[in-house]
Structures are given as structure tokens and as C-alpha cells.
Design an enzyme around this catalytic site. Structure first.
Site, PDB file in Angstrom:
ATOM      1  CB  CYS A 378      -0.811  -0.092   1.372  1.00  0.00           C
ATOM      2  SG  CYS A 378      -2.206  -0.444   1.059  1.00  0.00           S
ATOM      3  CG  LEU A 380      -2.608   7.122   2.139  1.00  0.00           C
ATOM      4  CD1 LEU A 380      -3.363   8.238   0.609  1.00  0.00           C
ATOM      5  CD2 LEU A 380      -3.038   7.160   3.074  1.00  0.00           C
ATOM      6  N   GLY A 389       4.843  16.611  -4.949  1.00  0.00           N
ATOM      7  CA  GLY A 389       5.913  15.814  -4.845  1.00  0.00           C
ATOM      8  C   GLY A 389       6.329  15.037  -4.273  1.00  0.00           C
ATOM      9  CD  GLU A 412      -0.753  -6.515  -2.965  1.00  0.00           C
ATOM     10  OE1 GLU A 412      -1.499  -7.211  -2.520  1.00  0.00           O
ATOM     11  OE2 GLU A 412       0.584  -6.875  -1.615  1.00  0.00           O
ATOM     12  CB  SER A 416      -5.963   3.924  -6.444  1.00  0.00           C
ATOM     13  OG  SER A 416      -4.652   5.026  -6.200  1.00  0.00           O
TER      14      SER A 416
END
Length: 522
Positions: A378, A380, A389, A412, A416
Site C-alpha cells: 500500500c 498513500l 512531490g 502490488e 488506485s
């Protein structure tokens, strides 16, 4: 015209909303839920073909009741397991079918445009016969120099030969469909088949545990954060948290996150920005801050340059923090599910330092052991820090760790929409930076292989090839693949690199990889 009282879940109708240009529009939307507050009905709508983060509660004044479509009733049909279908009939499937049939591919010939080629790199990229139709075919052996493309002395083009090791030269007809000669853009890349991975979903307590009693018998050695869409239902399709206060920022969640049910009715959920524990009121948060000694994420600080720091957090040693981080991240990630069992994962949290402490900017997680070369599970960047940036900095740091580990990596899947844009941009800039930095020796065109690009950048070979295809740089000519850089691509790359001020300095990284295959390391 239908009445407001006739609107039920599954109905579709145009809904008034403001677009990015602050103009009114009426996109088609589906009613996911209806609630009554003080005698006033509210409708939770999902805009068809729009991202779920735009879903919202609306009043009946914004609904166009003249064009309402009621859900179709379907008889329950048995599935493979002998169980009836779980979802009611909806116009969505019929609409999708007609949309799929109406899609037409675009081509450069239809547009009548040709790309200028003042700067050219020739890439001899020959695939084995049995893998000619697969763009991700892996090169094996270098080509002989006798098959080199002769330079055109009448042209002012600078040519650099990028030799991709491969087996014998394929015929000119077969690969032409993979890398077209006419310069038509092929954005779609053939999907690489992979092994099915186990993925839990936090639909029930049983789904989130390793055993029936909720106590795992042993630490899990592998894991995946890919969402299992089979557990997707009307509850998880709706945002359940109204607002989150994290430090000096207030965040509006985009997606569902399985915080405790009693917290979903609060107007604001308060989080400690250092340990990420949640509370139901500002008073609870203030009382917690008097007891919380943390001023940075738990774990080891493995990188610091200026005000930017990275902390490595073991999902087993710091389980509470890792779980709270996953709960927060799920508010902004739709395609990932959540594990309360965070043992198989490492979390790398990026922070920004000031006089009050280290404030979380973003993070990425990775498996301690990945059988499919995943270096990110993940990733984010929190909304207040997006478009500054930091996303590329997180991606660059993940590949810097892969370089230290001596591996190539890939994120993985699925990514999104924002994650895919960030990775495409990073891959493009990194590969173009290498190709444009090649220098000729003794008047000959410099040579580089796909394997060498992959080793230098730690980007997996399949991602290197797919990026070249995405940029539409590869054409097939006389038994070899020609990689052409136009002036637009070169100028665009140079402008982008001037804006990219945040970079990872490998000298500031203090990281020693561990061999997680040994159980003692857990």
C-alpha cells in the site's frame, strides 16, 4: 414524474453537482441508501463512471425525478456454490454492456498526426518466438553486432543503440502488432498471469483472523493487501466517517473504513497525529495528549535529510500503531483491504519535522517476504500533502530500499487511479533520465540492455517495457525495435525534472536489510 417517497435503493437518475470548473452538470447516479433526519429525506448517491470518493449525501432538490430508472427485478439464480445471487437487479449491468460494445479504439492514423523525431534512440529488442505476442517477454542473450541498424548520415538525428538481450530475431510480421510501426499509441499492456493470492476482507471478525478463536497459531509469513471484491456490499460502498482531525489538518475521507460503529455517527473523529489512536471528542484527545509521550512514529529512523525523515515500523512489534495506520489509510484507499494481523508487513512512514515533532505525511507498506517481487503493498500520501512531490518521493524511497536489498521490485496490483499516475510518471522520468544520459564512446552509439536499466533503477523488467510502450516510444523496423525520443518528450522531461525538487539522497539512508525467511527474525 415519480414522487420522493417512491425513491428506493438501486434507483438511477440524474443528480445535480458542480464540476471542477464550478459549472452545474447532471451526471447519472445510483441511489445507494436513503435515510430520514428530522422528517427530511437524504439520499446517498454514487455517480456512475465517477470515482467513489465523489459519492455524497444529497437532498431531493438535486434529483431529476423525471428521468428516474427503477431497478429491474431479477429472479434469484443459483451460482456455482448453489447459493442465490446476493445483489438485487440494477440497470448497471445493462448500461455496462452497451458501453463496452460502443467503445472504439483510437489510432494515430485516424488523427492524421505524426511524431517529430529530431532525437532518436534505436532499441534492438528481439523477443523469443514463443513470446512474440507478450510485451513482457524477458530477454536472455545479447544480439550479434552484425544485425545493428546502420546510421543514416543524411539525418541530423542523434541515435543511441539500446541493445536488449534476446534470442534469435523474430519475423517482421508477427511483432508488428505488439509494437506498431505507424506510431499509434497502445496504452493497454497485456496482463501478466500470476498466482492467486489469499486475501482477507474485514467484513466480519472471522474474516480478519487466522483461526476460529481469533488467535493465530504462528506468525504469518506472507500476506496481501489487495481487496477481495466478493465481500463488497452496500455498507462498504458508503463512506462512514464524516471528518477526521489529524494534528492541524481536518481530512474528509474518500472511502469506507472499518472504525468502530459507535464512532461513525460523530461529526468529527479525533486522531493523535503521533500514535494515531482515535477518540470521540476533542476533550478525549486533549486528555490523551497529556499521557502520550510519542513525538514521532515508533520504530527506527532510517533516513533523514532536512525536515524529511523515514521511520521503519515492524507490523509485529508495533501492532497497535500499524493497525491504526491501516484504519486511517483505508479512508483514502479503495482497492486495498485491511489486516488486523499486520505481522507480515513492514511500514515505512514519511514525516515532516518541526518544533512540535515529526508529523506524518504519507507511508507505504511492504511484505517482509514477497514471492512475486512486490516492494510496495500500500502507498498513500495524505490529502493535505498531495501534489507537492511527496508521492514520487515515497516511490523513489521504495526503489532505493530495493537497490540496497539487491532486488528489482514492483508495486502490488491493482493500483488506485492516483497511484497509477504517480508510478507511470516516476517510471517515465527515471527511464528517460538514464536514456538521455547515455554517452557515446569513440564515435559509436552507446549500448544498454533492458536488464541493465532494470538493475540500475531496480524497476522490474516488465514495468520498464510497459512504460516504453505507454510512452509510445517503440517501433519495429527491419528485425529490431526502434526507440524514438521526440523533441516534445525530451522538452517535457526536462521541464518535469526542473519541478522535481524533492529527491532521495542515498548517502542519508541508514538501512540494513534482514533475511525474513528465518523465523528467528520475527
Amino acid at each position: 414524474m415519480a414522487e420522493v417517497g417512491e425513491i428506493i435503493e438501486g434507483c438511477r437518475l440524474p443528480v445535480l453537482r458542480r464540476n471542477q470548473d464550478n459549472e452545474d452538470e447532471w451526471p447519472l447516479a445510483e441511489i445507494l441508501s436513503v435515510k430520514d433526519i428530522s422528517g427530511r429525506k437524504l439520499f446517498y448517491v454514487h455517480y456512475i463512471d465517477f470515482n467513489k470518493r465523489l459519492d455524497e449525501w444529497v437532498t431531493h432538490e438535486r434529483l431529476d425525478l423525471k428521468k428516474i430508472q427503477f431497478p429491474k427485478k431479477e429472479a434469484k439464480t443459483p451460482t456455482k456454490n448453489g447459493l442465490p445471487g446476493s445483489r438485487p437487479g440494477s440497470p448497471e449491468r445493462e448500461v455496462r454492456k452497451t458501453l463496452d460494445l460502443s467503445l472504439q479504439p483510437a489510432s494515430a492514423q485516424a488523427s492524421g498526426k505524426t511524431l517529430p523525431i529530431p532525437v532518436q534512440i534505436t532499441l534492438r529488442f528481439n523477443l523469443p518466438k514463443e513470446r512474440e505476442a507478450i510485451p513482457g517477454g524477458e530477454p536472455d542473450q545479447p544480439l550479434s553486432s552484425s544485425s545493428c541498424l546502420q546510421p543514416n548520415h543524411r539525418s541530423t538525428k542523434r541515435k543511441v543503440e539500446v541493445v536488449s538481450p534476446a534470442t534469435p530475431v523474430p519475423s517482421e510480421s508477427a511483432p508488428a502488432s505488439v509494437f506498431p510501426q505507424n506510431g499509434s499509441a497502445r496504452r493497454a499492456v497485456a496482463a501478466q498471469p500470476g498466482r492467486k493470492r489469499k486475501s482477507n476482507c474485514l467484513g466480519t471478525d472471522e474474516d480478519s483472523q487466522d483461526s476460529s478463536d481469533g488467535i493465530p497459531s504462528a506468525p504469518r509469513m506472507t500476506g496481501s493487501l489487495v481487496s477481495d471484491r466478493s465481500h463488497d456490499d452496500i455498507v462498504t460502498r458508503m463512506k462512514n466517517i464524516e471528518c477526521i482531525e489529524l494534528g492541524r489538518h481536518r481530512l474528509k475521507p474518500w472511502y469506507f473504513s472499518p472504525y468502530p460503529q459507535e464512532l461513525t455517527t460523530l461529526p468529527v473523529l479525533y486522531l493523535c497525529e503521533f500514535c494515531l489512536k482515535y477518540g470521540r471528542s476533542l476533550k478525549c484527545l486533549q486528555r490523551h495528549l497529556t499521557k502520550c509521550d510519542l513525538r514521532h512514529p515508533p520504530g527506527n529512523e532510517i533516513y533523514r535529510k532536512g525536515t524529511i525523515s523515514f521511520f521503519e515500523i515492524d507490523g509485529r512489534k508495533n501492532k497497535s500503531y500499524s493497525q491504526n495506520l491501516c484504519l486511517l489509510a483505508k479512508c483514502f484507499l479503495d482497492h486495498k483491504t485491511l489486516y488486523y494481523d499486520t505481522d507480515p508487513f513492514l511500514f515505512y512512514v514519511m514525516t515532516e519535522y518541526d518544533c512540535k515533532g515529526f508529523h506524518i505525511v504519507g507511508y507505504f507498506s511492504k511484505e517482509k517476504e514477497s514471492t512475486e517481487d512486490y516492494n510496495v503493498a500500500c502507498i498513500l500520501t495524505l490529502p493535505p500533502y498531495q501534489r507537492r512531490g511527496y508521492g514520487k518521493l515515497l516511490i523513489e524511497f521504495s526503489y532505493e530500499l530495493s537497490k540496497v536489498e539487491g532486488k528489482t521490485g514492483t508495486p502490488e496490483k491493482p493500483l488506485s487511479d492516483l497511484g497509477l499516475l504517480s508510478y507511470r510518471s516516476y517510471w517515465s522520468q527515471t527511464i528517460l533520465e538514464i536514456l538521455m544520459g547515455l554517452k557515446s564512446e569513440s564515435g559509436e552509439r552507446p549500448q544498454i540492455t533492458i536488464n541493465e536499466i532494470s538493475e540500475i533503477t531496480s524497476i522490474k523488467k516488465e514495468d520498464v517495457i510497459s512504460t516504453l510502450q505507454y510512452l509510445n516510444l517503440i517501433n519495429y523496423y527491419k528485425g529490431q525495435y526502434i526507440l524514438t525520443l521526440s523533441e516534445d518528450i525530451v522538452d517535457g522531461h526536462e521541464r518535469a525534472m526542473l519541478k522535481r525538487l524533492l529527491r532521495i539522497d542515498s548517502k542519508c539512508l541508514h538501512f540494513t536489510p534482514k533475511d525474513w525467511s528465518k523465523r528467528g527474525k520475527w
